[in-house]
Motif scaffolding. Structure first.
Motif, PDB file in Angstrom:
ATOM      1  N   ALA A 109       0.872  -1.095  -0.255  1.00 53.78           N
ATOM      2  CA  ALA A 109      -0.103   0.046  -0.111  1.00 53.78           C
ATOM      3  C   ALA A 109       0.977   1.288   0.049  1.00 53.78           C
ATOM      4  N   PRO A 110       0.502   2.245  -0.777  1.00 57.47           N
ATOM      5  CA  PRO A 110       1.086   3.442  -0.759  1.00 57.47           C
ATOM      6  C   PRO A 110       1.457   4.306   0.587  1.00 57.47           C
ATOM      7  N   GLN A 111       2.664   4.758   0.987  1.00 58.11           N
ATOM      8  CA  GLN A 111       2.859   5.322   2.179  1.00 58.11           C
ATOM      9  C   GLN A 111       2.194   6.840   2.352  1.00 58.11           C
ATOM     10  N   ASN A 112       1.756   6.777   3.726  1.00 57.66           N
ATOM     11  CA  ASN A 112       1.153   8.195   3.958  1.00 57.66           C
ATOM     12  C   ASN A 112       2.368   9.327   3.437  1.00 57.66           C
ATOM     13  N   SER A 113       1.771  10.330   3.173  1.00 51.01           N
ATOM     14  CA  SER A 113       2.458  11.437   2.430  1.00 51.01           C
ATOM     15  C   SER A 113       2.603  11.448   1.206  1.00 51.01           C
ATOM     16  N   SER A 114       2.455  10.290   0.473  1.00 51.97           N
ATOM     17  CA  SER A 114       2.099  10.278  -0.960  1.00 51.97           C
ATOM     18  C   SER A 114       0.866  10.613  -1.604  1.00 51.97           C
ATOM     19  N   LEU A 115       0.869  11.202  -2.795  1.00 51.46           N
ATOM     20  CA  LEU A 115      -0.152  11.274  -3.393  1.00 51.46           C
ATOM     21  C   LEU A 115      -1.193  10.112  -3.660  1.00 51.46           C
ATOM     22  N   ALA A 116      -0.411   9.051  -3.700  1.00 56.37           N
ATOM     23  CA  ALA A 116      -1.229   7.594  -4.110  1.00 56.37           C
ATOM     24  C   ALA A 116      -2.009   7.315  -2.868  1.00 56.37           C
ATOM     25  N   THR A 118      -2.970   9.571  -0.449  1.00 56.54           N
ATOM     26  CA  THR A 118      -4.189  10.543  -0.619  1.00 56.54           C
ATOM     27  C   THR A 118      -5.388  10.301  -1.315  1.00 56.54           C
ATOM     28  N   TYR A 119      -4.997   9.628  -2.563  1.00 54.41           N
ATOM     29  CA  TYR A 119      -6.266   9.567  -3.582  1.00 54.41           C
ATOM     30  C   TYR A 119      -6.880   8.332  -2.974  1.00 54.41           C
ATOM     31  N   ARG A 120      -6.287   7.353  -2.203  1.00 55.22           N
ATOM     32  CA  ARG A 120      -7.056   6.393  -1.695  1.00 55.22           C
ATOM     33  C   ARG A 120      -7.993   6.782  -0.570  1.00 55.22           C
ATOM     34  N   LYS A 121      -7.478   7.586   0.276  1.00 56.20           N
ATOM     35  CA  LYS A 121      -8.355   8.257   1.390  1.00 56.20           C
ATOM     36  C   LYS A 121      -9.463   8.990   0.894  1.00 56.20           C
ATOM     37  N   LEU A 122      -9.201   9.881  -0.309  1.00 58.01           N
ATOM     38  CA  LEU A 122     -10.406  10.687  -0.824  1.00 58.01           C
ATOM     39  C   LEU A 122     -11.445   9.747  -1.325  1.00 58.01           C
ATOM     40  N   SER A 124     -12.333   6.918  -0.500  1.00 53.97           N
ATOM     41  CA  SER A 124     -13.269   6.060   0.496  1.00 53.97           C
ATOM     42  C   SER A 124     -13.924   7.043   1.266  1.00 53.97           C
ATOM     43  N   ALA A 125     -13.792   8.429   1.214  1.00 57.74           N
ATOM     44  CA  ALA A 125     -14.547   9.314   2.023  1.00 57.74           C
ATOM     45  C   ALA A 125     -15.816   9.775   1.338  1.00 57.74           C
ATOM     46  N   ASP A 126     -16.052   9.392  -0.069  1.00 57.49           N
ATOM     47  CA  ASP A 126     -17.389   9.664  -0.649  1.00 57.49           C
ATOM     48  C   ASP A 126     -17.637  11.274  -0.223  1.00 57.49           C
ATOM     49  N   LEU A 127     -16.897  12.252  -0.786  1.00 57.19           N
ATOM     50  CA  LEU A 127     -16.759  13.493  -0.576  1.00 57.19           C
ATOM     51  C   LEU A 127     -17.945  13.955  -1.855  1.00 57.19           C
ATOM     52  N   PRO A 128     -18.844  14.921  -1.348  1.00 55.22           N
ATOM     53  CA  PRO A 128     -19.588  15.427  -2.333  1.00 55.22           C
ATOM     54  C   PRO A 128     -18.822  16.543  -3.232  1.00 55.22           C
ATOM     55  N   ALA A 129     -19.209  16.583  -4.600  1.00 59.69           N
ATOM     56  CA  ALA A 129     -18.309  17.520  -5.514  1.00 59.69           C
ATOM     57  C   ALA A 129     -18.558  18.809  -5.102  1.00 59.69           C
ATOM     58  N   GLY A 130     -19.800  19.525  -4.603  1.00 55.26           N
ATOM     59  CA  GLY A 130     -19.801  20.882  -4.345  1.00 55.26           C
ATOM     60  C   GLY A 130     -18.841  21.370  -3.232  1.00 55.26           C
ATOM     61  N   ARG A 131     -18.986  20.450  -2.341  1.00 58.35           N
ATOM     62  CA  ARG A 131     -17.983  20.599  -1.099  1.00 58.35           C
ATOM     63  C   ARG A 131     -16.581  20.858  -1.442  1.00 58.35           C
ATOM     64  N   VAL A 132     -16.014  19.864  -2.471  1.00 61.38           N
ATOM     65  CA  VAL A 132     -14.913  19.695  -2.784  1.00 61.38           C
ATOM     66  C   VAL A 132     -14.387  20.916  -3.444  1.00 61.38           C
ATOM     67  N   ALA A 133     -15.397  21.430  -4.504  1.00 62.53           N
ATOM     68  CA  ALA A 133     -15.198  22.650  -5.260  1.00 62.53           C
ATOM     69  C   ALA A 133     -15.086  23.706  -4.498  1.00 62.53           C
ATOM     70  N   THR A 676      -2.251  18.988   2.749  1.00 65.77           N
ATOM     71  CA  THR A 676      -3.120  20.214   2.478  1.00 65.77           C
ATOM     72  C   THR A 676      -4.295  19.400   2.179  1.00 65.77           C
ATOM     73  N   LEU A 677      -4.465  18.609   1.180  1.00 69.05           N
ATOM     74  CA  LEU A 677      -5.580  17.944   0.576  1.00 69.05           C
ATOM     75  C   LEU A 677      -6.374  17.322   2.022  1.00 69.05           C
ATOM     76  N   GLU A 678      -5.607  16.602   2.609  1.00 73.79           N
ATOM     77  CA  GLU A 678      -6.288  15.565   3.668  1.00 73.79           C
ATOM     78  C   GLU A 678      -6.883  16.600   4.693  1.00 73.79           C
ATOM     79  N   SER A 679      -6.000  17.399   5.020  1.00 67.84           N
ATOM     80  CA  SER A 679      -6.612  18.383   5.963  1.00 67.84           C
ATOM     81  C   SER A 679      -7.606  19.211   5.529  1.00 67.84           C
ATOM     82  N   THR A 680      -7.760  19.437   4.427  1.00 64.70           N
ATOM     83  CA  THR A 680      -8.876  20.346   3.877  1.00 64.70           C
ATOM     84  C   THR A 680     -10.222  19.471   3.962  1.00 64.70           C
ATOM     85  N   LEU A 681      -9.938  18.278   3.265  1.00 69.47           N
ATOM     86  CA  LEU A 681     -11.084  17.712   2.840  1.00 69.47           C
ATOM     87  C   LEU A 681     -11.595  16.370   3.816  1.00 69.47           C
ATOM     88  N   LEU A 682     -10.638  16.008   4.827  1.00 73.51           N
ATOM     89  CA  LEU A 682     -11.098  14.850   5.690  1.00 73.51           C
ATOM     90  C   LEU A 682     -11.017  15.380   7.026  1.00 73.51           C
TER      91      LEU A 682
END
Length: 922
Positions: A109-116, A118-122, A124-133, A676-682
């Motif tokens: 599995a990709p190591q934390n702090s890699s974008l790979a 982070t993409y997996r975490k995003l 799994s989070a099922d984030l609504p598009a409007g909130r992401v934007a 930055t992405l994880e702190s913002t979106l998760l």
């Protein structure tokens, strides 16, 4: 001490082999170049250092090796151990690179702090598009290279290390024949010989222009390659996940710089320096584009006899003026020649010298980067129309992304000045104009009234022939130079103005007055409100200012004129937080908590007044100045503090460690973006309903820690004397590591010292005090005999990223400290009563802090959660021991009256070697 990392020994054997190889070659060169006697001294010191680590000898036996050593003998020994440390660092970096590749190859599995990851975490989070934007509306990740250069290595040494790294990578290839290895080893020997024969320290202090060039070198080394590619990938990946949104309409990663714009305490920053900084940055960008355009002109050789181009491309080719018969049927080459001509004309208009690949042309210059982008898009569209997308996706796409990212300016140059200077200059301008004879005597409310009135009128305060002080003339010249850069290179050339030691509304508005005098701030009229292309950014640095920061921000935004300015800037307000001065002011725990609390308060204030907040973190390389792993530090921010945007300073040796080559640069930028992405979106805080209880605990701990810290630094008799005499503070002032003075003003107070010499001094003496002092007393007093309280802290360590980061970074510093060595530095203090009192307190607090760390975390070792650090200490720290003993010996000699150039140079070399080995120079 056994090498008891969590990895099996066979996994770390390649690292040991690399260290043996490089150390062996260096040893042979020392024997050849310095002679058998020096070689034997180095070898004895090395083996005795390892015996000391195994507790087979006493430290005094090793120190005795250097008692009375001739300075001429000391210098090659210092150089040998400095180079050993440098090569061990290199081997460690290669080992980490090797292990990451092995993990990927094994399909782990990709190591934390890699974008790979982070993409997996995003996903799994099922984030609504409007909130992401919405959350990523103003997304920006900006590493800002600062004017605090603590990189002690010369550029020449740096280049040699780069070549050795490349050779070691080549040597690791599995397909090499014995003769290949023999060839590589010979080249390694050549490079290490060059390293040995190159002076490691500068003979003179670097000029600001040199620092500007050194900051810009990272673009050609890695950033031109890495940042545009990373931006393009991020846009693609996020839009693939949320296709209904137009997320990331602008490049996410946009670098900045302070070098040449930060004049807080640096008298060498002038209008000419600002011009040099902005023009040299621009020249590097335009030079890169012209080089890529020239390569594209060679590559895109398609004939219109074989392909059909769009009418727009045909028109672009026709407008180029390239009507040579040999290119009559090559529209892409003609079009690119025209683009090169226009860009060359732009360079001729805005630069002080012409870049390489410049093309003499009578074509109209590009006025804005968007015009160049439009022409590149014309080529892209035409290529794709005749099924040549594979060609468009390579160099052309990279160039387009580079122009989108870097514009004509390359990187935004931040301006910074102290609020006290602003007050002096504005008071002088108001007096000269007859607005008020003694502005400085006014209370705050009247100051604000005067400033707002002036900011509402287009009338300048002075005219060109005004008789002003040198200070006022200099400050006005600097902001006018910034205005010229904005006019020539675009508003992103100078996007921010930072007010140091900001403590009031008037501190903010005084900077606006200077921008107005330069024509950057426009008061507007009845139809249009005030506008300013430069954001005014308060910097809250001391503990008290951090606590008052949200109140200052609210009061400033209560001023209608200023609120209108922020509204015109996209309703975004940036605030900078100072890690260095807050730590020096209140100690490690108190400063970290004051910063966290300040962020919570600022987030609430921004929400209440209806603006978007962006935080700028003024972190140094060391933990005592906010350093530590960036990924963990960003995740440790409070909820709402990272709303898609992050600006963070990169300083000193950290810059080279992160951005010296593409692989390292990509990895480190990924960690910033991922966090930055994880702190913002998760939801990463992890406290839930227990947040307020946790905050209360830290409030109490911070007060206890501050009391312990101030008891040492302010209430202990002789502390300043101890600091000045037990560390190489005075000698640091003459170390040629930066253009900037060590103190803001002549003083005997540690509070007026810059954070760099404050931290560097404690680092050299191996106490590392700014990274831990006060924590042990705070934890001990708060827990008392109540085991349930200890369990509370353990729970916070496990659940709360902030507290975990504080403890982990503290453990890293404690692991690098050495009270036994610090005792040798204490011997430099002439007054035995001062020595016994101050060092006694430091020793006791160190012991308390180590004990409480172990009790809270459950680890038996300071490196229990950091096997890489454990391995590093095992491999490298024996090489530090001789450097510390030699430094103490030479300081004694120097302070007893031997101030020969050789003694001074040898002391500086020990500083360089220790800074290199510890990877924390200030």
């Amino acid at each position: 001490m056994a090498d008891s990392t969590t990895a099996p020994r066979e996994l770390t054997e390649p690292l040991r082999e690399d260290i043996r190889l490089l150390g062996g070659i260096l040893g042979e060169i020392v024997r050849e170049q310095a002679g058998e006697r020096i070689f034997q001294l180095v070898e004895t010191a090395r083996t005795e250092s390892f015996r000391l680590r195994r507790s087979e000898i006493h430290r005094s036996e090793l120190a005795a090796l250097f008692d009375g050593i001739d300075t001429a003998d000391a210098i090659p020994v210092i150089r040998a151990f400095s180079h050993f440390s440098l090569l061990a660092n290199l081997a460690e970096d290669l080992h980490r690179e090797r292990r990451r590749a092995a993990h990927r190859k094994a399909g782990e599995a990709p190591q934390n702090s890699s974008l790979a990851a982070t993409y997996r975490k995003l996903d799994s989070a099922d984030l609504p598009a409007g909130r992401v934007a919405e959350l990523l509306k103003d997304a920006q990740v900006s590493p800002v290279i600062t004017a605090h250069p603590t990189e002690t290595r010369r550029r020449t040494v740096f280049e040699v290390i780069k070549r050795i790294t490349a050779l070691m990578r080549e040597r690791a290839r599995p397909d090499l024949e014995p003769e290949d290895i023999e060839r590589i080893d010979l080249n390694l020997r050549r490079q290490i010989l060059t390293l040995w024969q190159t002076a490691v320290i500068r003979l003179s202090r670097p000029q600001l222009e040199t620092e500007i060039d050194e900051g810009l070198r990272y673009y050609t080394m890695s950033l031109f390659e890495v940042i545009p590619a990373l931006n393009a990938e991020m846009r693609t990946e996020l839009r693939r996940r949320w296709p209904a949104t137009d997320v990331l309409t602008h490049p996410l990663v946009r670098p900045g710089s302070w070098i040449g714009g930060d004049r807080d305490g640096n008298p060498y920053v002038t209008a000419d320096v600002v011009r040099t900084a902005t023009r040299r940055a621009s020249m590097l960008a335009l030079e890169h584009y012209l080089n890529e355009l020239e390569a594209l002109e060679q590559e895109l050789s398609m004939s219109d006899r074989l392909v059909t181009v769009t009418p727009e491309l045909a028109a672009l080719a026709e407008a180029s003026g390239d009507d040579g018969p040999s290119r009559a049927d090559e529209p892409y080459r003609r079009a690119l020649r025209g683009i090169r001509g226009r860009l060359s004309a732009t360079a001729g208009d805005v630069l002080d010298e012409l870049p390489h690949h410049w093309l003499e042309s009578s074509l109209t210059p590009y006025g804005r980067p968007e015009e160049l982008l439009a022409d590149l898009e014309t080529i892209d569209t035409s290529l794709r129309k005749h099924s040549d997308g594979i060609l468009a996706d390579q160099r052309l796409a990279a160039l387009h992304e580079a122009v989108l990212t870097f514009g004509f300016h390359l990187c935004g140059l931040d301006m910074r000045q102290n609020s006290e200077t602003h007050e002096q200059v504005v008071a002088e301008l108001l007096a000269w104009a007859g607005v008020h004879r003694d502005y400085s005597s006014l209370p705050e409310s009247e100051r604000v009234d005067v400033l707002v009135t002036e900011l509402r009128t287009r009338r300048p305060l002075i005219r060109p022939d005004a008789k002003l002080s040198d200070l006022a003339h200099g400050e006005l010249a600097i902001v006018r130079a910034a205005a010229a850069a904005i006019r020539d290179l675009g508003p992103d050339a100078v996007p921010h103005y930072i007010i140091s030691m900001c403590s009031s509304v008037s501190d903010m508005l005084e900077a606006a007055i200077l921008l107005k005098e330069a024509g950057i701030f426009d008061p507007g009229n009845s139809d249009d409100g005030p506008s300013c292309s430069v954001r005014l950014i308060p910097l809250f640095e001391t503990i008290d200012d951090l606590r008052a920061g949200a109140s200052i921000l609210r009061s400033t935004l209560d001023v209608p004129l200023y609120r209108d300015v922020v509204r015109g800037q996209g309703n975004l307000q940036e605030v900078m937080l100072g890690y260095s001065d807050s730590n020096k002011d209140g100690g490690y725990v108190t400063a970290n908590w004051a910063l966290y609390r300040a962020e919570l308060d600022l987030v609430e204030a921004a929400r209440d007044v209806g603006i978007r907040l962006r935080l700028f973190h003024g972190r140094g390389g060391t933990v005592g100045r906010g350093g530590g792993p960036s990924y963990e530090a960003i995740l440790a921010q409070p909820p709402g503090a990272v709303t898609g945007s992050l600006r963070i300073t990169e300083q000193g040796e950290v810059i080279a460690a992160k951005y010296a080559e593409p692989l390292m640069a990509r990895r480190n930028l990924e960690s910033l973006v991922s966090a930055t992405l994880e702190s913002t979106l998760l939801d990463v805080e992890g406290l839930g309903d227990d947040a307020e209880a946790a905050y209360t605990i830290l409030d109490e701990l911070a007060e206890l820690a501050r009391d312990a810290y101030t008891d040492l630094t302010q209430r202990t008799p002789g502390f300043i004397e101890y600091f000045r005499t037990s560390t190489p503070l005075a000698e640091i002032g003459s170390l040629n590591i930066g253009s900037r003075p060590a103190s803001r003003k002549p003083t005997k107070s540690h509070q007026d010292l810059r954070a760099i010499p404050w931290v560097l001094s404690w680092t050299q003496s191996r106490i590392m005090l700014p990274g831990w002092y006060g924590a042990g007393s705070a934890f001990t007093a708060w827990v008392g005999d109540d085991q349930s309280r200890l369990k509370q802290l353990t729970d916070l360590y496990k659940r709360w990223p902030f507290f975990h980061s504080v403890m982990s970074n503290m453990a890293m510093v404690l692991a690098k400290s050495d009270i036994g060595l610090a005792a040798r530095y204490a011997e430099l203090v002439p007054d035995s009563s001062v020595r016994d009192l101050v060092f006694g307190k430091i020793r006791e607090e160190h012991s308390r802090t180590v004990d409480m760390y172990k009790a809270i975390t459950g680890y038996d070792d300071l490196t229990g959660d950091n096997p890489a650090l454990h391995r590093s200490i095992h491999n490298r720290f024996p090489y530090l021991e001789p450097l510390n003993h030699l430094q103490v010996e030479l300081l004694k000699r120097y302070r007893s009256g031997d101030d020969s150039p050789y003694v001074r140079r040898a002391i500086h070399m020990t500083m360089n070697g220790l800074a290199t080995a510890l990877r924390n120079s200030g």
